[in-house]
Scaffold this motif. Structure first.
Motif, PDB file in Angstrom:
ATOM      1  N   ASP A 159       9.916  -4.352  -5.204  1.00 56.73           N
ATOM      2  CA  ASP A 159       8.513  -4.270  -4.798  1.00 56.73           C
ATOM      3  C   ASP A 159       7.639  -5.087  -5.763  1.00 56.73           C
ATOM      4  O   ASP A 159       6.907  -4.525  -6.580  1.00 56.73           O
ATOM      5  N   ASP A 209       3.601   1.705   1.717  1.00 56.95           N
ATOM      6  CA  ASP A 209       3.263   0.754   0.660  1.00 56.95           C
ATOM      7  C   ASP A 209       2.298   1.357  -0.355  1.00 56.95           C
ATOM      8  O   ASP A 209       2.387   1.090  -1.561  1.00 56.95           O
ATOM      9  N   THR A 210       1.357   2.165   0.136  1.00 60.95           N
ATOM     10  CA  THR A 210       0.428   2.829  -0.774  1.00 60.95           C
ATOM     11  C   THR A 210       1.184   3.807  -1.661  1.00 60.95           C
ATOM     12  O   THR A 210       0.938   3.881  -2.872  1.00 60.95           O
ATOM     13  N   ALA A 213       2.774   1.701  -4.347  1.00 58.89           N
ATOM     14  CA  ALA A 213       1.825   1.063  -5.268  1.00 58.89           C
ATOM     15  C   ALA A 213       1.168   2.100  -6.184  1.00 58.89           C
ATOM     16  O   ALA A 213       0.979   1.851  -7.388  1.00 58.89           O
ATOM     17  N   PRO A 263       1.870   0.301   7.014  1.00 64.57           N
ATOM     18  CA  PRO A 263       2.691  -0.505   6.090  1.00 64.57           C
ATOM     19  C   PRO A 263       2.616  -2.022   6.307  1.00 64.57           C
ATOM     20  O   PRO A 263       2.923  -2.792   5.398  1.00 64.57           O
ATOM     21  N   SER A 264       2.218  -2.457   7.484  1.00 66.85           N
ATOM     22  CA  SER A 264       2.188  -3.910   7.710  1.00 66.85           C
ATOM     23  C   SER A 264       0.804  -4.509   7.481  1.00 66.85           C
ATOM     24  O   SER A 264       0.633  -5.722   7.540  1.00 66.85           O
ATOM     25  N   ASN A 266      -1.148  -4.846   4.788  1.00 66.18           N
ATOM     26  CA  ASN A 266      -1.333  -5.772   3.657  1.00 66.18           C
ATOM     27  C   ASN A 266      -0.604  -7.098   3.901  1.00 66.18           C
ATOM     28  O   ASN A 266      -1.073  -8.148   3.482  1.00 66.18           O
ATOM     29  N   ASN A 267       0.539  -7.028   4.613  1.00 69.66           N
ATOM     30  CA  ASN A 267       1.224  -8.283   4.986  1.00 69.66           C
ATOM     31  C   ASN A 267       0.281  -9.148   5.820  1.00 69.66           C
ATOM     32  O   ASN A 267       0.081 -10.330   5.547  1.00 69.66           O
ATOM     33  N   ASN A 280       4.051  -5.701  -2.448  1.00 70.76           N
ATOM     34  CA  ASN A 280       4.908  -5.544  -1.265  1.00 70.76           C
ATOM     35  C   ASN A 280       6.264  -6.179  -1.516  1.00 70.76           C
ATOM     36  O   ASN A 280       6.434  -6.952  -2.455  1.00 70.76           O
ATOM     37  N   HIS A 316      10.895  -0.635  -3.265  1.00 68.98           N
ATOM     38  CA  HIS A 316      10.049  -0.617  -2.069  1.00 68.98           C
ATOM     39  C   HIS A 316      10.705   0.202  -0.964  1.00 68.98           C
ATOM     40  O   HIS A 316      10.045   0.947  -0.245  1.00 68.98           O
TER      41      HIS A 316
END
Lengths: 447, 282
Positions: A159, A209-210, A213, A263-264, A266-267, A280, A316
């Motif tokens: 990650d 993802d949060t 992080a 989850p997608s 930030n991508n 990520n 991740h």
């Protein structure tokens, strides 16, 4: 006499007739009941997520399982499900005591310990050829209290940080931020610059993802949900400092969109040119290479950010296979896992460096591969992942991934703590205290 | 004759309900192999959980707000669609679509419409220079906007159902009554509030009560749009039960959360059936 001779059957004729009859019967039954014809062939049913890299599923479903099935006279059936369906599907299979022989989770499934085999013998078998698994795998699949391996981990996903080099160069960080303080400083400069204005993209939502992080931030400031012995340790000065830092980071560098992310998100945000930095997996850069080559040149990678106490981040995704107690082909499932590790270098390449080995000797030239990727610009973009094990750890750090840790993770206690303080819904002190109480309540249930 | 229906209800409603009750008074986890009776411990525990209290409040806010909007919207639609006009059938079909289409698909569409990056609403506002690109409203990221969004999307989904029910009730009113009122000089609103709505009251009750039960027990819109966020501000009882029981692996507490509102729903269901019966009689 003639009657007698008429009834006489020669040995040759007898063999011919009976042979034909047997053959005909065999053919007919094989035609009518093909499953009987394949009675000797076993079945191995596997369920796992639809991999982010389609090439991995193509290799896994179309090559590896086919070859493995032919070698072991086994019909391998692979079902793919979306990430969000994994837990619900697992609960359904356990409830029905029926399902797949191999079930893959993307986080440590400690809550299912009583429903799975002890995977120790799989680890032992692999160990004889490839050495011990990495600590990250052990901490994610082993219960030190019961001495049971409740899962087997073949791989994990790093990650790292993904930053826009063109933006960060303009504010004095051509190689991106190295510490959380630099993320705040550079992120603020980019955000406040009237010509730029791009926000940082560290999520504060109830999603994967949060979760990762926020744990990286918490740990790098010295805080943690539990201590090494599995006792709740959230309410500390270190945690408070991390929460206060996140509050400032949000206010200075982000927008409220981080509260709504999946989850997608930030991508999409960084690929669309909106965000300056996200934490990520390499899904970001791999997507860019495929769909947006120009942006791909700008998005570079950084190791986990360093905090006041340490440089650390969670994996991740942690691939954790379990063999249910009620699996119909337990031995086949075990052998499959052993053979998957034996061929892990191919898996690593098929995943485009997404899945990292839990048994490092299986990919002996990993640093060379990471340092010269034909799709990456520059070609050594992924080289920073060569020392990923020096900063990647498991959920539950510094302890093991337990069922209580799993519930804290899946009910998003930590993201909620950071988010409430960031939005002044609660003071940082109150947010930490509330999260600590919730963790204690959850830990109490699982004792 | 009724056996298939009875079997269906027993298998898909009765058994899960009994199991939820049995789990709720146990310490069952998703991976449990033994059953331990713990009495009302789970119910007492969840009352000390701030997220549950918030979910409970949100459930009422979500249900009451959306049902008020559904009632107003469906009454207007029913009145508009009552009289014949060219294209009425087609319009009725269009209005029915949100109810006919799977709610998950509709919600996914709304997720993109309200997305932080690709929101078409935000895009229009930015192009009209009404908001800054980097400070645009976050429809699902601000607690109040997020709650408003999920309420409106749920209203969008539920309105056709209520409209169809009200339309049926409206067409059942003998045309002589409003005509007589018109002859006596009653205007549109007087006729609406003093004749039409009082006569439709039983059928309105049916629409509202069924809608309320559906809303109380549904989590699809919230799960797809916000997953209960930002920081649990749109969490409702069904989604909290799912997060705790399935994702969090605590089946017992999830079950306790999910059946917490059963007494309220039973009363609502009783009233709904009673209203339906009265509507049938009249």
């Amino acid at each position: 006499m003639s009657d007698q001779s008429g009834r006489k059957i020669s040995r040759r004729k007898f063999v011919k007739v009976t042979g034909t009859a047997v053959a005909a019967a065999g053919l007919t039954s094989a035609f009518l009941f093909p499953e009987k014809a394949l009675a000797q062939q076993k079945t191995l049913k596997i369920v796992q997520w639809s991999h982010f890299v389609p090439g991995y599923d193509k290799w896994f479903d179309g090559v590896f399982t086919k070859e493995w099935g032919a070698k072991h006279n086994t019909n391998v059936i692979v079902d793919h499900i979306a990430i969000g369906e994994i837990n619900a599907r697992a609960a359904a299979e356990v409830s029905a005591k029926k399902g797949h022989d191999l079930f893959m989770f993307l986080s440590p499934p400690a809550a299912y310990e009583h429903q799975v085999l002890d995977h120790r013998d799989v680890y032992e078998e692999v160990k004889t050829k490839h050495g011990s698994p990495i600590d990250l795998a052990v901490k994610s699949t082993y219960n030190p209290k019961t001495k049971k391996f409740f899962a087997f981990s073949d791989s994990y996903v790093p990650d790292p940080g993904n930053y826009r080099q063109d933006l960060w160069s303009q504010v004095g960080y051509p190689h991106g931020p190295d510490t959380w303080e630099q993320l705040l400083d550079g992120g603020r400069k980019i955000r406040k610059d009237p010509k730029l204005g791009n926000p940082v993209g560290i999520g504060l939502s109830q999603e994967l993802d949060t979760n990762m992080a926020m744990r990286a931030l918490l740990w790098s400031f010295g805080g943690s949900v539990q201590d090494a012995n599995g006792n709740v340790a959230l309410n500390s000065k270190h945690t408070l400092d991390a929460v206060k830092f996140m509050r400032e980071l949000y206010r200075e560098t982000e927008t409220p969109e981080v509260f709504s992310w999946d989850p997608s998100s930030n991508n999409r945000g960084i690929l669309a040119g909106k965000l300056s930095y996200v934490a990520n997996a390499i899904s970001v850069t791999r997507s860019a290479e495929k769909d947006n080559p120009e942006m791909s040149k700008q998005i570079q990678l950084r190791p986990a950010l360093k905090g006041p106490v340490r440089r650390i981040a969670s994996e991740h995704v942690m691939d954790c296979y379990v063999i249910w107690d009620f699996a119909e082909n337990k031995e086949g499932a075990k052998q499959f896992l052993v053979d998957l590790i034996n061929d892990f270098e191919t898996a690593f390449k098929a995943s485009e460096f997404y899945n990292f080995p839990c048994f490092p000797p299986t990919v002996p030239n990993i640093k060379t591969l990471l340092g010269s990727d034909p799709k990456a610009v520059p070609s050594d973009k992924y080289a920073i992942l060569g020392d990923v094990l020096s900063w990647a750890t498991n959920i539950g750090y510094p302890g093991y991934a337990t069922a209580a840790i799993d519930e804290v993770f899946n009910t998003f206690v930590i993201p909620t703590m950071f988010a409430k303080a960031a939005r002044d819904e609660m003071t940082p002190e109150a947010a930490v205290k509330a999260a600590d109480q919730e963790c204690r309540r959850i830990f109490g249930k699982w004792k | 004759m009724f056996m298939p229906a009875i079997l269906y209800i027993v298998a898909l409603v009765g058994v899960p309900f009994v199991m939820a009750f049995v789990y709720s008074v146990s310490d069952a986890k998703v991976g449990s192999v033994h059953y331990h009776f713990v009495g009302l411990k789970n119910f007492i525990d969840i009352l000390h959980n701030p997220t549950f209290i918030r979910s409970l409040e949100n459930s009422f806010l979500f249900t009451i707000s959306s049902q008020i909007l559904v009632l107003i919207g469906s009454t207007i639609l029913a009145l508009a669609l009552r009289d014949a006009f060219p294209g009425r059938r087609f319009l009725r079909f269009l209005i029915l679509l949100p109810w006919v289409a799977p709610v998950s698909i509709g919600s996914l569409g709304w997720k993109w419409i309200l997305d932080s990056l690709y929101s078409v609403i935000t895009w229009v506002l930015v192009r009209m220079h009404l908001v800054n690109q980097f400070d645009a409203p976050m429809w699902l990221g601000e607690p109040k906007l997020a709650m408003m969004s999920v309420i409106l999307v749920h209203t969008w989904h539920m309105m056709p159902f209520a409209t169809v029910i009200l339309l049926a009730g409206l067409t059942a009113i003998p045309s002589e009554i409003p005509e007589a009122a018109a002859v006596d000089g009653a205007g549109f609103f007087r006729t609406l509030f003093q004749i039409t709505i009082p006569m439709m009251l039983p059928i309105i009750n049916v629409a509202v009560l069924f809608g309320a039960i559906f809303t109380f027990t549904d989590m699809t819109v919230i799960y797809i749009l916000t997953r209960g966020g930002p920081y649990d501000t749109t969490q409702v009882i069904p989604s909290e039960a799912f997060f705790t029981g399935i994702l969090g692996s605590d089946l017992a507490e999830g079950a306790a959360i999910s059946i917490f509102l059963v007494p309220v729903l039973v009363i609502a269901a009783y009233l709904a059936l009673r209203s339906a019966h009265r509507a049938e009689v009249t």
